[in-house]
Design an enzyme around this catalytic site. Structure first.
Site, mmCIF file in Angstrom:
data_model
loop_
_atom_site.group_PDB
_atom_site.id
_atom_site.type_symbol
_atom_site.label_atom_id
_atom_site.label_comp_id
_atom_site.label_asym_id
_atom_site.label_seq_id
_atom_site.Cartn_x
_atom_site.Cartn_y
_atom_site.Cartn_z
ATOM 1 N N ARG A 172 11.740 2.514 -4.426
ATOM 2 C CA ARG A 172 10.924 3.308 -3.487
ATOM 3 C C ARG A 172 11.399 3.046 -2.056
ATOM 4 O O ARG A 172 12.006 3.911 -1.456
ATOM 5 C CB ARG A 172 9.428 2.997 -3.690
ATOM 6 C CG ARG A 172 8.510 4.066 -3.115
ATOM 7 C CD ARG A 172 8.360 4.000 -1.619
ATOM 8 N NE ARG A 172 7.848 2.704 -1.181
ATOM 9 C CZ ARG A 172 7.912 2.275 0.072
ATOM 10 N NH1 ARG A 172 8.447 3.012 1.026
ATOM 11 N NH2 ARG A 172 7.447 1.075 0.401
ATOM 12 N N ASP A 173 11.214 1.824 -1.528
ATOM 13 C CA ASP A 173 11.705 1.574 -0.157
ATOM 14 C C ASP A 173 13.227 1.719 -0.140
ATOM 15 O O ASP A 173 13.812 2.251 0.818
ATOM 16 C CB ASP A 173 11.275 0.182 0.340
ATOM 17 C CG ASP A 173 11.008 0.160 1.839
ATOM 18 O OD1 ASP A 173 11.847 0.685 2.579
ATOM 19 O OD2 ASP A 173 9.972 -0.370 2.273
ATOM 20 N N HIS A 217 4.109 -6.888 3.240
ATOM 21 C CA HIS A 217 5.365 -6.158 3.011
ATOM 22 C C HIS A 217 6.235 -6.358 4.246
ATOM 23 O O HIS A 217 5.834 -5.997 5.352
ATOM 24 C CB HIS A 217 5.023 -4.680 2.795
ATOM 25 C CG HIS A 217 6.174 -3.736 2.709
ATOM 26 N ND1 HIS A 217 6.679 -3.270 1.520
ATOM 27 C CD2 HIS A 217 6.901 -3.121 3.683
ATOM 28 C CE1 HIS A 217 7.663 -2.407 1.752
ATOM 29 N NE2 HIS A 217 7.824 -2.299 3.058
ATOM 30 N N TYR A 274 9.502 2.246 13.749
ATOM 31 C CA TYR A 274 9.414 2.451 12.310
ATOM 32 C C TYR A 274 10.809 2.514 11.662
ATOM 33 O O TYR A 274 11.654 3.323 12.087
ATOM 34 C CB TYR A 274 8.686 3.791 12.165
ATOM 35 C CG TYR A 274 8.266 4.194 10.820
ATOM 36 C CD1 TYR A 274 7.535 3.343 10.019
ATOM 37 C CD2 TYR A 274 8.570 5.474 10.355
ATOM 38 C CE1 TYR A 274 7.133 3.758 8.775
ATOM 39 C CE2 TYR A 274 8.165 5.887 9.121
ATOM 40 C CZ TYR A 274 7.454 5.018 8.333
ATOM 41 O OH TYR A 274 7.063 5.418 7.110
ATOM 42 N N SER A 290 6.257 -2.503 9.016
ATOM 43 C CA SER A 290 7.166 -1.357 8.847
ATOM 44 C C SER A 290 8.390 -1.409 9.747
ATOM 45 O O SER A 290 9.423 -0.829 9.427
ATOM 46 C CB SER A 290 6.441 -0.057 9.170
ATOM 47 O OG SER A 290 5.238 0.030 8.484
ATOM 48 N N HIS A 330 9.968 -6.312 6.577
ATOM 49 C CA HIS A 330 11.306 -5.760 6.841
ATOM 50 C C HIS A 330 12.070 -6.782 7.667
ATOM 51 O O HIS A 330 11.489 -7.612 8.365
ATOM 52 C CB HIS A 330 11.226 -4.404 7.544
ATOM 53 C CG HIS A 330 10.989 -3.278 6.573
ATOM 54 N ND1 HIS A 330 11.994 -2.652 5.902
ATOM 55 C CD2 HIS A 330 9.835 -2.719 6.132
ATOM 56 C CE1 HIS A 330 11.505 -1.728 5.095
ATOM 57 N NE2 HIS A 330 10.176 -1.741 5.211
ATOM 58 N N HIS A 388 15.097 5.116 0.669
ATOM 59 C CA HIS A 388 15.517 5.520 2.029
ATOM 60 C C HIS A 388 16.997 5.164 2.228
ATOM 61 O O HIS A 388 17.760 5.931 2.802
ATOM 62 C CB HIS A 388 14.735 4.740 3.105
ATOM 63 C CG HIS A 388 13.278 5.062 3.191
ATOM 64 N ND1 HIS A 388 12.805 6.296 3.565
ATOM 65 C CD2 HIS A 388 12.164 4.289 3.006
ATOM 66 C CE1 HIS A 388 11.473 6.273 3.612
ATOM 67 N NE2 HIS A 388 11.061 5.075 3.260
HETATM 68 C C1 LIG Z 1 6.621 6.315 4.493
HETATM 69 C C2 LIG Z 1 6.225 5.089 3.807
HETATM 70 C C3 LIG Z 1 6.837 3.833 4.378
HETATM 71 O O1 LIG Z 1 8.237 3.806 4.212
HETATM 72 C C4 LIG Z 1 6.089 2.665 3.799
HETATM 73 C C5 LIG Z 1 6.773 1.396 4.062
HETATM 74 O O2 LIG Z 1 7.439 0.853 3.201
HETATM 75 C C6 LIG Z 1 6.712 0.787 5.397
HETATM 76 O O3 LIG Z 1 5.985 1.279 6.270
HETATM 77 O O4 LIG Z 1 7.422 -0.208 5.606
HETATM 78 MN MN LIG Z 2 8.869 -0.593 3.952
#
Ligand SMILES: CC[C@H](O)CC(=O)C(=O)O
Ligand SMILES: [Mn+2]
Length: 337
Positions: free
Chosen positions: A12-13, A193, A284, A166, A195, A16
């Protein structure tokens, strides 16, 4: 410290980072390995959530419903989750994913907009799904605001609420404050979560666990938006070293990360100038590829676009600002010459 539940979101992530090009065969192989390794939750959908395959978010090569179907059929023990962003996804896609057999819906909104999630939490629960809230761009708000928003989600039926970094913009003190505040205020589980824009994805995830987080996320090789996520295999290795035995087989994870996921990377997931400036400015991560395209098209630096988007406090859904900023920067450059 509690042994956390680990969700792998490579499918999912990571979507991207592969420009939404996953095939059913790739999904089958990755799910097979994660499932065999004992990863309890595997997230599968367009990177921007169900129904994300659009001109704004990037078209998927294969229907995400075909990919979800393969994932559900392949997993023997793992639960399959999908991400849902209200406004991108609608109740129709939510119902369709539930019919295909997902067990968990993760509902993501900007961290001040929890009020738009009510109908989707209620529907997810009606459909028998576990429902998880995702407070995106959590670095932009102090802990007390996140608590208010998380409480709304709890009142709508959420089983867990995540602090979502995010932009990869949080440092450890920021993670600790936010996760502890949610833990104190909520009766449901709390997740984190990460990054990796500031190189802190693993460190921040461990800090979240120290602050009481019950659920954490990772992706194989860190494959994810922008600078990527906390690498699942590294997380498991670190948890083992901390005597937090998740029961997950590290050797299978290392092999699938190295042999299956690394070759999928279109560009290496590294903290380069664009990713660092994005994390530093708090932009983001899903903006990265759009920013790079705009930078190339208008002959400006991606890092300058990131810096300006950070100043303007751009949030998800404001992708159109990227072009505006690129054009303005290009005009300024021309006028200076
Ligand atoms: C559009 C959803 C987004 O990528 C969710 C996410 O994984 C994040 O905000 O880090
Ligand atoms: Mn993410």
């Amino acid at each position: 410290m509690k042994i956390p539940r680990l969700t792998d979101t490579t499918l999912r992530d990571g979507d991207h980072a592969v420009s939404h090009s996953y095939t059913p065969e790739m999904v089958r192989t990755i799910v097979q390995n994660l499932d065999e390794a004992g990863v309890p939750v595997i997230e599968v959908s367009h990177g921007s959530g169900l129904n994300g395959s659009t001109i704004q978010q990037g078209f998927s090569k294969h229907s995400e419903f075909d990919l979800i179907k393969v994932a559900v059929e392949t997993a023997k023990q793992a639960k399959i989750a999908s991400l849902f962003v209200p406004g991108i996804g609608t109740s129709n896609e939510l119902r369709q994913a539930a019919e295909l057999g997902i067990s968990i819906l993760r509902i993501a909104v900007h961290c001040t907009e929890a009020d738009v999630t009510e109908q989707y939490f209620r529907l997810a629960k009606e459909l028998g799904l576990e429902a998880v809230g995702f407070l995106m761009m959590s670095h932009t708000q102090p802990a007390n605001v996140l608590v208010e928003q998380a409480k709304l989600m709890e009142s709508y039926g959420a089983d867990c609420v995540y602090v979502v970094d995010s932009a990869g913009a949080l440092v450890q003190s920021g993670v600790r404050e936010r996760v502890s505040a949610l833990k104190e205020a909520l009766s449901i589980e709390v997740g984190f979560h990460a990054h990796n824009n500031l190189g802190l994805a693993i460190g921040n995830t461990i800090t979240a666990l120290e602050a009481g987080a019950d659920q954490i996320d990772g992706t194989l090789r860190g494959l994810g938006a922008g600078a990527g996520n906390a690498p699942t295999e590294v997380l498991v290795a670190v948890l083992n070293k901390m005597n937090l035995d998740t029961g997950i087989n590290l050797s299978i994870l290392m092999d699938v990360a190295e042999e299956v996921v690394a070759p999928l990377m279109q560009t290496p997931i590294v903290i380069d100038r664009d990713n660092l400036s994005s994390g530093y400015a708090g932009v983001y991560n899903s903006f990265l590829l759009h920013v790079r395209h705009a930078a190339e098209k208008f002959g400006v630096k991606a890092s300058e676009i990131m810096e300006e988007l950070g100043k303007r406090k751009a949030v998800a859904g404001q992708e159109d600002w990227i072009l505006d900023v690129a054009v303005e920067l290009a005009k300024k450059k021309v006028l200076k010459v």
